[in-house]
Scaffold this motif. Structure first.
Motif, mmCIF file in Angstrom:
data_model
loop_
_atom_site.group_PDB
_atom_site.id
_atom_site.type_symbol
_atom_site.label_atom_id
_atom_site.label_comp_id
_atom_site.label_asym_id
_atom_site.label_seq_id
_atom_site.Cartn_x
_atom_site.Cartn_y
_atom_site.Cartn_z
ATOM 1 N N THR A 2 1.681 13.653 -55.307
ATOM 2 C CA THR A 2 2.564 12.835 -56.126
ATOM 3 C C THR A 2 2.696 11.447 -55.518
ATOM 4 O O THR A 2 2.836 11.297 -54.314
ATOM 5 N N GLN A 3 2.659 10.452 -56.367
ATOM 6 C CA GLN A 3 2.743 9.051 -55.947
ATOM 7 C C GLN A 3 4.188 8.572 -56.027
ATOM 8 O O GLN A 3 4.870 8.828 -57.004
ATOM 9 N N VAL A 4 4.641 7.857 -54.992
ATOM 10 C CA VAL A 4 5.957 7.233 -54.981
ATOM 11 C C VAL A 4 5.758 5.746 -54.757
ATOM 12 O O VAL A 4 5.047 5.341 -53.838
ATOM 13 N N ALA A 22 9.448 9.923 -47.651
ATOM 14 C CA ALA A 22 8.455 10.268 -48.669
ATOM 15 C C ALA A 22 7.128 10.647 -48.027
ATOM 16 O O ALA A 22 6.495 11.638 -48.415
ATOM 17 N N PHE A 27 4.232 12.827 -49.935
ATOM 18 C CA PHE A 27 3.985 11.951 -51.068
ATOM 19 C C PHE A 27 3.010 10.848 -50.680
ATOM 20 O O PHE A 27 2.962 10.414 -49.533
ATOM 21 N N SER A 28 2.248 10.378 -51.644
ATOM 22 C CA SER A 28 1.423 9.197 -51.466
ATOM 23 C C SER A 28 2.331 7.998 -51.726
ATOM 24 O O SER A 28 2.913 7.875 -52.799
#
Length: 71
Positions: A2-4, A22, A27-28
């Motif tokens: 998942t991208q943040v 994150a 997370f990416s």
């Protein structure tokens, strides 16, 4: 994965701690360097130049929008 995308105020505290958390959670992380600020310019520069590249990708708003658009 998942991208943040992280922006905000208090770069050296709020933004940095959010990005660290994150990253630790897997997370990416993308940090939008022209969409954040800090009352201490030196602290902000340190976060952007030394810390953020270790936590994820850094770029301007334009860079991020272009990547999201697939350019």
């Amino acid at each position: 994965m998942t991208q943040v995308v992280v922006t905000g105020v208090a770069t050296a505290f709020g933004v940095e701690s959010t990005a660290r958390q994150a990253s630790e959670l897997g997370f990416s992380v993308t940090l939008v360097t022209d969409a954040m600020t800090d009352m201490d310019a030196q602290a902000q520069a340190n976060s952007i130049e030394r810390i953020f590249p270790r936590l994820g990708e850094c770029g301007t708003t334009r860079d991020v929008v272009e990547r999201l658009a697939g350019r």
